[in-house]
Motif scaffolding. Structure first.
Motif, PDB file in Angstrom:
ATOM      1  N   ASP A 171      25.609  17.414  71.536  1.00  0.00           N
ATOM      2  CA  ASP A 171      25.979  17.698  70.218  1.00  0.00           C
ATOM      3  C   ASP A 171      25.237  18.910  69.650  1.00  0.00           C
ATOM      4  O   ASP A 171      25.660  19.622  68.960  1.00  0.00           O
ATOM      5  N   LEU A 172      23.861  18.917  70.049  1.00  0.00           N
ATOM      6  CA  LEU A 172      22.951  19.912  69.359  1.00  0.00           C
ATOM      7  C   LEU A 172      23.531  21.420  69.900  1.00  0.00           C
ATOM      8  O   LEU A 172      23.262  22.094  69.164  1.00  0.00           O
ATOM      9  N   PHE A 173      23.630  21.320  71.229  1.00  0.00           N
ATOM     10  CA  PHE A 173      24.241  22.535  72.018  1.00  0.00           C
ATOM     11  C   PHE A 173      25.552  23.124  71.254  1.00  0.00           C
ATOM     12  O   PHE A 173      25.535  24.277  70.859  1.00  0.00           O
ATOM     13  N   LYS A 205      18.291  30.477  66.699  1.00  0.00           N
ATOM     14  CA  LYS A 205      19.181  31.242  65.849  1.00  0.00           C
ATOM     15  C   LYS A 205      20.084  30.514  64.881  1.00  0.00           C
ATOM     16  O   LYS A 205      20.670  30.730  63.759  1.00  0.00           O
ATOM     17  N   ASN A 206      20.772  29.509  65.695  1.00  0.00           N
ATOM     18  CA  ASN A 206      21.666  28.564  64.934  1.00  0.00           C
ATOM     19  C   ASN A 206      21.352  27.392  64.965  1.00  0.00           C
ATOM     20  O   ASN A 206      22.358  26.363  64.792  1.00  0.00           O
ATOM     21  N   ALA A 207      20.082  26.968  65.096  1.00  0.00           N
ATOM     22  CA  ALA A 207      19.756  25.565  65.460  1.00  0.00           C
ATOM     23  C   ALA A 207      19.981  24.748  64.224  1.00  0.00           C
ATOM     24  O   ALA A 207      19.791  25.178  63.095  1.00  0.00           O
ATOM     25  N   PRO A 208      20.670  23.297  64.581  1.00  0.00           N
ATOM     26  CA  PRO A 208      20.722  22.627  63.157  1.00  0.00           C
ATOM     27  C   PRO A 208      19.163  22.318  62.600  1.00  0.00           C
ATOM     28  O   PRO A 208      18.269  22.180  63.212  1.00  0.00           O
ATOM     29  N   ALA A 209      19.317  22.302  61.318  1.00  0.00           N
ATOM     30  CA  ALA A 209      18.167  21.997  60.665  1.00  0.00           C
ATOM     31  C   ALA A 209      17.223  20.734  61.253  1.00  0.00           C
ATOM     32  O   ALA A 209      17.705  19.779  61.457  1.00  0.00           O
ATOM     33  N   LYS A 280      15.318   9.588  69.651  1.00  0.00           N
ATOM     34  CA  LYS A 280      16.270   8.616  68.824  1.00  0.00           C
ATOM     35  C   LYS A 280      16.885   9.348  67.825  1.00  0.00           C
ATOM     36  O   LYS A 280      17.838   9.282  67.511  1.00  0.00           O
ATOM     37  N   ASN A 281      16.020  10.185  67.289  1.00  0.00           N
ATOM     38  CA  ASN A 281      16.632  11.049  65.861  1.00  0.00           C
ATOM     39  C   ASN A 281      16.975  12.676  66.400  1.00  0.00           C
ATOM     40  O   ASN A 281      17.267  13.523  65.411  1.00  0.00           O
ATOM     41  N   SER A 282      17.217  12.750  67.571  1.00  0.00           N
ATOM     42  CA  SER A 282      17.836  14.033  68.133  1.00  0.00           C
ATOM     43  C   SER A 282      17.316  15.331  67.407  1.00  0.00           C
ATOM     44  O   SER A 282      17.740  16.125  66.976  1.00  0.00           O
TER      45      SER A 282
END
Length: 444
Positions: A171-173, A205-209, A280-282
């Protein structure tokens, strides 16, 4: 686990997994005379001291204790498990020196096995090539060699090995606009830890906050050094960490990750549970993933994240961690403990633990069996976990180990890399601090 510390260097471990018996004592929860066999052949209690996720327990593991108790009605098994492998080992050494407070079976992480077989400890253990009925020939030859004393005693039976991969949060990728299919992910960094860092820069560069590319610079250090055939010792088994190309490469890679803002600045296996909560909190997208780490991800990321994690080949193959079961001579039930240790580490039980926990077995036939080769872990969906890790295992070149590997690894990670990552310590100063600790604490 298992796998050393920092580690099953496992740190060699995880927050305490399903403990069979409640207690806070580091190894056994304090032994007592009350567990002796009752007159007339009553039940005896066998205590098993572990760190990390061995996968034997009756809650989240393979329920091996319950299985053994069913066929051995005179035996009750209690496991005491702790998170920090270094503290576990320090306490175990103290209790060995006193022949007091020991479990009937004690796990030993590979980073400390050379010390356990060394001149000051070799006579503290039961020779498991003669007691307990284990088939020594069933284990990988290099695994047996690691647990063999100078006079030929086998003081530990192999539990698992730690062939390495990279586990990543799909999901994060996806949110960071990186590929999510495992072969494509592996190509991002194939053959070079430097390319792994470049992928991290792309992620950031595009990482989720609130997320980072990697969990821990110390974990990355352990992964990189584990992928090099020269680690802490020279070819003769003498500690030579300052001149090691593997240590130098791992240090430089970890420092670059820490100073480049690619990590979540976490300490793996911390007792406060911060690292566990981050699963757990990704909070991070990748973790260096020896086979035993899959059990940790399953337990700590939890049901809400099932199917979100996948496994890709690492930049360079390596072995991080693995452990042994050993039986202290001073135990009241050494014969029964040796028999239990032999049963827990037999090929059939290796296969059961792998099926539940993902720990790659250290027995030859199990490693090549269809049970492992064709295996998938429900938590990781259709990921061919068995093929990924057994393939990595086949490429392992075991490094020569010294008596002090575990201690030096801890100094480098907890007192070196972690200070750079969390406190901004200058790398040159951190390296000097490690050198001073080695000089002060290790008497070669």
């Amino acid at each position: 686990m298992r796998t050393s510390s920092s580690r099953r260097g496992r740190r060699a471990a995880v927050a305490a997994v399903a403990v069979v018996v409640t207690g806070t004592a580091l190894l056994t929860g304090c032994g007592s005379d009350s567990d002796d066999a009752a007159p007339g052949g009553g039940k005896i209690t066998l205590r098993v001291g572990t760190f990390g996720s061995f996968g034997y327990d009756d809650k989240t593991g393979a329920k091996l204790y319950a299985e053994y108790e069913k066929t051995h009605p005179n035996i009750k098994i209690e496991e005491s498990n702790v998170a920090d492998g270094q503290k576990y080992w320090d306490t175990l050494k103290l209790r060995l020196s006193r022949n007091s407070g020991l479990a009937d079976i004690q796990a030993v992480e590979v980073g400390f096995i050379a010390e356990a077989t060394g001149p000051t400890m070799a006579d503290k253990w039961v020779d498991l090539s003669k007691e307990g009925g284990a088939d020594i020939g069933a284990f990988l030859d290099w695994k047996v060699k690691q647990a063999t004393t100078a006079d030929g005693k086998v003081i530990g039976l192999g539990t698992d090995i730690g062939p390495m991969a990279i586990c990543y949060n799909k999901d994060l990728f996806a949110k960071a606009k990186l590929p999510t299919e495992r072969e494509a992910v592996a190509k991002l960094w194939a053959g070079d830890w430097g390319r792994f860092l470049e992928t991290g820069k792309t992620y950031q560069k595009n990482a989720p906050a609130g997320t980072s590319f990697h969990d821990s610079a110390s974990g990355l250090f352990n992964a990189v050094v584990s992928s090099d055939p020269v680690q802490y010792a020279d070819a003769n088994g003498k500690l030579d960490w300052e001149n090691s190309p593997g240590v130098k490469k791992a240090w430089e890679t970890a420092v670059a990750a820490a100073q480049g803002g690619l990590t979540a600045k976490l300490r793996q296996f911390d007792e406060k549970g911060t690292w566990n909560a981050a699963f757990k909190n990704s909070k991070f997208a990748t973790v260096a993933c020896p086979s035993w780490m899959t059990g940790i991800i399953k337990d700590q990321a939890g049901p809400a994240n099932q199917g979100k994690w996948d496994i890709a080949a690492p930049p360079v193959a390596g072995n991080w961690g693995g452990a042994f079961l050993a039986v202290p001579k001073s135990g009241k039930h050494a014969k029964e403990a040796a028999e239990l240790a032999a049963w827990l580490t037999a090929p059939a039980q290796h296969a059961k633990v792998f099926a539940v926990n993902g720990n790659i077995p250290s027995s030859k036939d199990t490693l090549t069996s269809s049970a492992v080769q064709d295996a998938k872990l429900p938590y990781f969906g259709d990921t061919p976990v068995g093929r990924i890790f057994s393939g990595a295992a086949a490429r392992i070149t075991p490094a020569t180990i010294s008596r002090y590997d575990g201690q030096v690894k801890t100094f480098l990670t907890d007192n070196g890399i972690l200070d750079i990552e969390q406190r901004g310590t200058d790398p040159a100063k951190a390296w000097e601090n490690v050198k001073k600790l080695v000089d002060d604490k290790i008497d070669q």
